[in-house]
Design a protein around this motif. Structure first.
Motif, mmCIF file in Angstrom:
data_model
loop_
_atom_site.group_PDB
_atom_site.id
_atom_site.type_symbol
_atom_site.label_atom_id
_atom_site.label_comp_id
_atom_site.label_asym_id
_atom_site.label_seq_id
_atom_site.Cartn_x
_atom_site.Cartn_y
_atom_site.Cartn_z
ATOM 1 N N PRO A 190 23.977 -8.013 -11.269
ATOM 2 C CA PRO A 190 22.950 -6.961 -11.264
ATOM 3 C C PRO A 190 21.681 -7.409 -11.985
ATOM 4 C CG PRO A 190 24.587 -6.526 -12.945
ATOM 5 C CD PRO A 190 25.083 -7.711 -12.184
ATOM 6 N N ALA A 191 20.553 -6.870 -11.537
ATOM 7 C CA ALA A 191 19.262 -7.218 -12.129
ATOM 8 C C ALA A 191 19.169 -6.676 -13.549
ATOM 9 C CB ALA A 191 18.139 -6.644 -11.270
ATOM 10 N N ARG A 192 18.540 -7.451 -14.417
ATOM 11 C CA ARG A 192 18.413 -7.036 -15.806
ATOM 12 C C ARG A 192 17.014 -6.518 -16.126
ATOM 13 N NH1 ARG A 192 21.850 -11.509 -19.347
ATOM 14 N NH2 ARG A 192 23.818 -11.240 -18.217
ATOM 15 N N SER A 193 16.154 -6.462 -15.116
ATOM 16 C CA SER A 193 14.796 -5.958 -15.335
ATOM 17 C C SER A 193 14.277 -5.406 -14.024
ATOM 18 C CB SER A 193 13.872 -7.078 -15.840
ATOM 19 O OG SER A 193 13.795 -8.122 -14.881
ATOM 20 N N GLU A 194 13.168 -4.707 -14.113
ATOM 21 C CA GLU A 194 12.524 -4.161 -12.915
ATOM 22 C C GLU A 194 11.306 -5.009 -12.595
ATOM 23 O OE1 GLU A 194 10.424 -0.025 -11.332
ATOM 24 O OE2 GLU A 194 11.665 -0.040 -13.156
ATOM 25 N N LEU A 195 11.245 -5.477 -11.367
ATOM 26 C CA LEU A 195 10.145 -6.353 -10.967
ATOM 27 C C LEU A 195 8.915 -5.537 -10.576
ATOM 28 C CD1 LEU A 195 12.006 -8.965 -8.722
ATOM 29 C CD2 LEU A 195 11.263 -9.233 -11.094
ATOM 30 N N PRO A 196 7.727 -5.957 -10.987
ATOM 31 C CA PRO A 196 6.508 -5.281 -10.527
ATOM 32 C C PRO A 196 6.214 -5.665 -9.079
ATOM 33 C CG PRO A 196 5.944 -7.186 -11.868
ATOM 34 C CD PRO A 196 7.437 -7.044 -11.934
ATOM 35 N N GLY A 197 5.482 -4.831 -8.370
ATOM 36 C CA GLY A 197 5.112 -5.140 -6.993
ATOM 37 C C GLY A 197 6.275 -4.973 -6.034
ATOM 38 N N GLU A 198 6.117 -5.573 -4.843
ATOM 39 C CA GLU A 198 7.115 -5.446 -3.792
ATOM 40 C C GLU A 198 7.629 -6.811 -3.380
ATOM 41 O OE1 GLU A 198 5.264 -3.401 -0.597
ATOM 42 O OE2 GLU A 198 5.108 -1.488 -1.663
ATOM 43 N N ALA A 199 8.846 -6.820 -2.812
ATOM 44 C CA ALA A 199 9.426 -8.059 -2.321
ATOM 45 C C ALA A 199 8.550 -8.635 -1.211
ATOM 46 C CB ALA A 199 10.841 -7.805 -1.806
ATOM 47 N N ALA A 200 8.424 -9.950 -1.181
ATOM 48 C CA ALA A 200 7.559 -10.615 -0.202
ATOM 49 C C ALA A 200 8.388 -11.320 0.861
ATOM 50 C CB ALA A 200 6.650 -11.624 -0.902
ATOM 51 N N THR A 201 7.905 -11.244 2.094
ATOM 52 C CA THR A 201 8.506 -11.986 3.188
ATOM 53 C C THR A 201 7.666 -13.230 3.452
ATOM 54 O OG1 THR A 201 7.204 -10.894 4.923
ATOM 55 C CG2 THR A 201 9.245 -9.809 4.215
ATOM 56 N N LEU A 202 8.191 -14.135 4.267
ATOM 57 C CA LEU A 202 7.404 -15.320 4.634
ATOM 58 C C LEU A 202 6.187 -14.930 5.464
ATOM 59 C CD1 LEU A 202 10.053 -18.069 5.444
ATOM 60 C CD2 LEU A 202 8.648 -17.800 3.411
ATOM 61 N N GLU A 203 6.316 -13.882 6.251
ATOM 62 C CA GLU A 203 5.177 -13.428 7.054
ATOM 63 C C GLU A 203 4.075 -12.881 6.139
ATOM 64 O OE1 GLU A 203 2.775 -12.800 10.285
ATOM 65 O OE2 GLU A 203 4.615 -13.988 10.075
ATOM 66 N N ASP A 204 4.447 -12.208 5.065
ATOM 67 C CA ASP A 204 3.455 -11.743 4.096
ATOM 68 C C ASP A 204 2.670 -12.921 3.538
ATOM 69 O OD1 ASP A 204 4.275 -9.097 4.335
ATOM 70 O OD2 ASP A 204 5.738 -9.275 2.718
ATOM 71 N N LEU A 205 3.375 -13.979 3.188
ATOM 72 C CA LEU A 205 2.720 -15.152 2.621
ATOM 73 C C LEU A 205 1.798 -15.796 3.624
ATOM 74 C CD1 LEU A 205 5.660 -16.883 0.714
ATOM 75 C CD2 LEU A 205 4.020 -15.205 -0.115
ATOM 76 N N ARG A 206 2.246 -15.884 4.871
ATOM 77 C CA ARG A 206 1.416 -16.528 5.898
ATOM 78 C C ARG A 206 0.118 -15.766 6.126
ATOM 79 N NH1 ARG A 206 0.053 -16.978 11.151
ATOM 80 N NH2 ARG A 206 0.868 -14.916 11.666
ATOM 81 N N ARG A 207 0.199 -14.442 6.143
ATOM 82 C CA ARG A 207 -1.007 -13.638 6.371
ATOM 83 C C ARG A 207 -1.999 -13.777 5.231
ATOM 84 N NH1 ARG A 207 2.620 -9.507 8.215
ATOM 85 N NH2 ARG A 207 2.432 -8.511 6.169
ATOM 86 N N LYS A 208 -1.487 -13.978 4.029
ATOM 87 C CA LYS A 208 -2.380 -14.024 2.857
ATOM 88 C C LYS A 208 -2.928 -15.420 2.575
ATOM 89 C CE LYS A 208 -0.059 -10.119 0.630
ATOM 90 N NZ LYS A 208 0.789 -9.688 -0.497
ATOM 91 N N THR A 209 -2.247 -16.450 3.069
ATOM 92 C CA THR A 209 -2.627 -17.806 2.681
ATOM 93 C C THR A 209 -3.106 -18.666 3.824
ATOM 94 O OG1 THR A 209 -0.349 -18.620 2.939
ATOM 95 C CG2 THR A 209 -1.000 -17.785 0.767
ATOM 96 N N MET A 210 -2.889 -18.266 5.082
ATOM 97 C CA MET A 210 -3.247 -19.126 6.207
ATOM 98 C C MET A 210 -4.237 -18.409 7.116
ATOM 99 S SD MET A 210 0.385 -20.916 7.150
ATOM 100 C CE MET A 210 -0.401 -21.971 8.367
#
Length: 250
Positions: free
Chosen positions: A230-250
């Motif tokens: 189980p996770a020991r902390s709460e992550l800020p933001g939202e989970a990222a997909t590879l498509e999210d990365l491609r849209r933002k970086t390419m």
């Protein structure tokens, strides 16, 4: 957990990375399919010579290492020297820098995809499979891809799109298996994994590649331990997909 390693030498190049037209033993004038004349028997497709295939493998491995160490502007002379081939052989397979970088990117992506598939198929524990894949992908120098994708690199080439989709599918399946088994926290996505992998395995500017290699796998394992459920902390933001990365970086 003992970390598996992937040898940097003596690779088996995936079919997608082999360009038969680059082999000088293949005559481009020969038809690649059935003869046009009616009733003629199909003409067999010539196969590349074994030495041409070996040379291509050596060039791709050497180019991957040199481009990691020196960047996409690395001299062809050094790549040829490290591959143990002459400059003429290198140019026969890869006529210009764009062609070489294109095929190195495909080579790395295809091999990382195979690592994801093999890890899931051969490990009985889904988290162990994720760890094995992550360390193996670092050994394949996947962190060096980002600088190569900059500039005038054709990110929409059909071969690249196919390789990218295959890689995304393999890693998504791997991460999902860990999450479904309750071993990997559910608030992360494939994009989170690949960004961390790229950042932690990419050499820092001005620092010898070999000098930091010893830290890569230590830091990757620290990151992987943070993915355990189980996770020991709460992550800020939202989970990222590879498509999210491609849209933002390419």
């Amino acid at each position: 957990m003992k970390r598996p390693t992937t040898p940097a030498a003596d690779p088996s190049v995936p079919a997608a990375a082999v360009d038969l037209s680059a082999d000088p033993s293949v005559d481009p004038a020969l038809p690649s399919g059935p003869a046009r004349s009616s009733g003629a028997a199909p003409t067999p497709v010539p196969r590349p010579r074994a030495d041409a295939v070996r040379n291509r493998e050596r060039i791709l491995v050497a180019a991957r290492e040199v481009l990691v160490e020196q960047g996409s502007g690395a001299p062809f002379d050094e790549i040829a020297r490290r591959a143990g081939v002459g400059n003429a052989t290198l140019y026969r397979h890869f006529p210009d820098r764009a062609a070489l970088v294109h095929h190195v990117v495909l080579f790395v992506m295809d091999r990382v995809t195979v690592q994801a598939e093999d890890s899931l198929a051969e490990e009985s524990d889904a988290f162990a499979a994720l760890c094995r894949f992550t360390h193996a992908a670092a050994d394949e120098r996947i962190g060096a891809l980002c600088p190569m994708l900059a500039g005038d690199f054709d990110g929409e080439h059909p071969e690249l799109i196919a390789a990218r989709e295959a890689l995304a599918a393999a890693v998504e399946t791997l991460v999902a298996a860990g999450q479904e088994a309750g071993l990997v926290r559910t608030d992360i996505g494939v994009g989170d994994l690949m960004v961390a992998l790229s950042q932690l395995s990419r050499p820092l500017p001005g620092i010898s590649c070999m000098a930091v290699d010893g830290f890569v796998h230590r830091h990757l394992q620290l990151f992987l331990d943070g993915l355990r459920a189980p996770a020991r902390s709460e992550l800020p933001g939202e989970a990222a997909t590879l498509e999210d990365l491609r849209r933002k970086t390419m």
